[in-house]
Design an enzyme around this catalytic site. Structure first.
Site, PDB file in Angstrom:
ATOM      1  CB  THR A 117      -9.585  -4.050  31.960  1.00  0.00           C
ATOM      2  OG1 THR A 117      -8.265  -3.479  31.573  1.00  0.00           O
ATOM      3  CG2 THR A 117     -10.014  -3.417  33.385  1.00  0.00           C
ATOM      4  CE1 TYR A 141     -12.174   0.247  31.764  1.00  0.00           C
ATOM      5  CE2 TYR A 141      -9.878  -0.138  31.414  1.00  0.00           C
ATOM      6  CZ  TYR A 141     -11.155  -0.691  31.322  1.00  0.00           C
ATOM      7  OH  TYR A 141     -11.440  -1.558  30.384  1.00  0.00           O
ATOM      8  CB  ILE A 207       5.471   8.223  20.941  1.00  0.00           C
ATOM      9  CG1 ILE A 207       5.140   7.756  19.502  1.00  0.00           C
ATOM     10  CG2 ILE A 207       5.842   7.270  21.896  1.00  0.00           C
ATOM     11  CD1 ILE A 207       6.730   7.249  19.105  1.00  0.00           C
TER      12      ILE A 207
END
Ligand code: UDP
Length: 321
Positions: A117, A141, A207
């Site tokens: 990633t 992550y 957002i």
């Protein structure tokens, strides 16, 4: 060729399995169905239910199936969740991959394509990220994916295995048949959430912060179509089978869109109004991530077929609604 796809019931995994089968390859899938969907596994793929961290199971599958290589997708992949539950990420991503690698060594499997990633880079403020940029992940992550890359490289050195690691930027879109598409539970990704608002399933899109140092204050990401990613994986497996050396490649379109620009594009594609509400920043989010994928283009002859954000959003919209 014959390939074992871990996480083949997940979003990117299932699309890659479809492509492999469409191209006439033999596919074996192993998935624990924690985040994947059994119905998304192509009917012509051989399916094993289980965990890649289960050593006897992995050895059994690899001995029986005699695959040419593995494409490894199985992992947890949510930035926000990784911030609140790092243990889960170290256990499922790092520890389970370690077991899988041990099983590969035991069975002499020498080729691996790995789903990494852009979150391995962290907050890098450059116009285009190239593979040699320093890696300073801002969340567990990204940190676990970086650890997996490193484990795979050391393992390769010890056991003569070659690998390709792909650092994906933001994946979206669906298979052209509409039979498979992105569906996470709960959904946390921007494009499917925005489309839920367009479809009337959700009232508004939050957002996450509009005070970033970007032109409109919202985060900028590089969106890449899931089938473009799938193509890269198949090309990478062919590259390894042809004797290619271990490499790490970025996969993106080389163009950034802010959260607000994505919402505008989705309004255009769907013709629906999309209500927004500005909320706090999401912890662990870098302001801007845009890929240079020149290395993948040069080495694998990989050229994205969905360079426009509208085409990516349209493909997701058509498949899901
Ligand atoms: N985002 C947002 N609202 C949402 C989901 C995501 O503003 O409901 C933002 C998020 O902060 C990031 C971008 O959209 O800047 C893409 O997030 P996503 O979760 O889709 O992918 P990630 O960048 O985490 O891989």
């Amino acid at each position: 060729m014959k390939v074992l796809v871990t996480g083949g019931a997940g979003y990117i995994g299932s699309h890659t399995v479809y492509l492999l089968i469409e191209q006439g390859h033999d596919v074996v899938v192993v998935d624990n169905l924690v985040t994947g969907h059994k119905q998304d596994v192509h009917p012509d793929a051989k399916f094993y239910y289980g965990n890649i961290g289960d050593y006897p199971l992995m050895v059994d599958i690899l001995r029986k199936e005699k695959v040419d290589g593995l494409i490894h997708f199985a992992a947890y992949s949510l930035v926000g969740e990784s911030m609140s539950q790092p243990f889960k990420y170290y256990e499922n991503n790092v520890s389970a991959t370690n077991v899988m690698l041990a099983a590969m060594a035991e069975c002499g499997v020498k080729q691996l394509v790995f789903s990494s990633t852009a979150a391995t880079y962290g907050d890098v403020n450059v116009p285009l990220i190239t593979e040699e940029m320093p890696t300073h992940p801002t969340n567990p992550y990204g940190q676990t994916k970086l650890a997996m890359e490193q484990m795979i490289a050391w393992h390769g050195q010890a056991y003569g295995m070659r690998h390709v690691a792909f650092r994906y930027f933001n994946v979206a879109g669906a298979h052209s048949s509409g039979r498979i598409y992105e569906k996470h539970d709960p959904e946390t990704h921007l494009i499917p959430l925005v489309l839920e608002v367009a479809a009337g399933v959700r009232k508004q899109i939050y957002i996450f912060g509009d005070d970033y140092a970007t032109p409109d204050g919202t985060c900028i990401r590089d969106y890449i179509h899931v089938m473009d990613l799938a193509v890269a994986h198949v090309k990478a497996m062919n590259y390894l089978i042809d004797g290619g050396k271990s490499m790490t490649f970025n996969l993106g379109n080389g163009e950034g869109f802010s959260v607000r620009q994505v919402i505008e594009a989705a309004q255009k594609v769907t013709g629906r109004e999309i209500l927004t509400h500005v909320s706090d920043r999401r912890q662990g989010d870098p302001a801007k991530l845009i890929a240079s994928s020149l290395l993948a283009t040069e080495t694998l002859n990989w050229i994205p077929q969905y360079p426009s954000i509208e085409a990516i959003i349209e493909s997701a919209w058509k498949a899901a609604y």
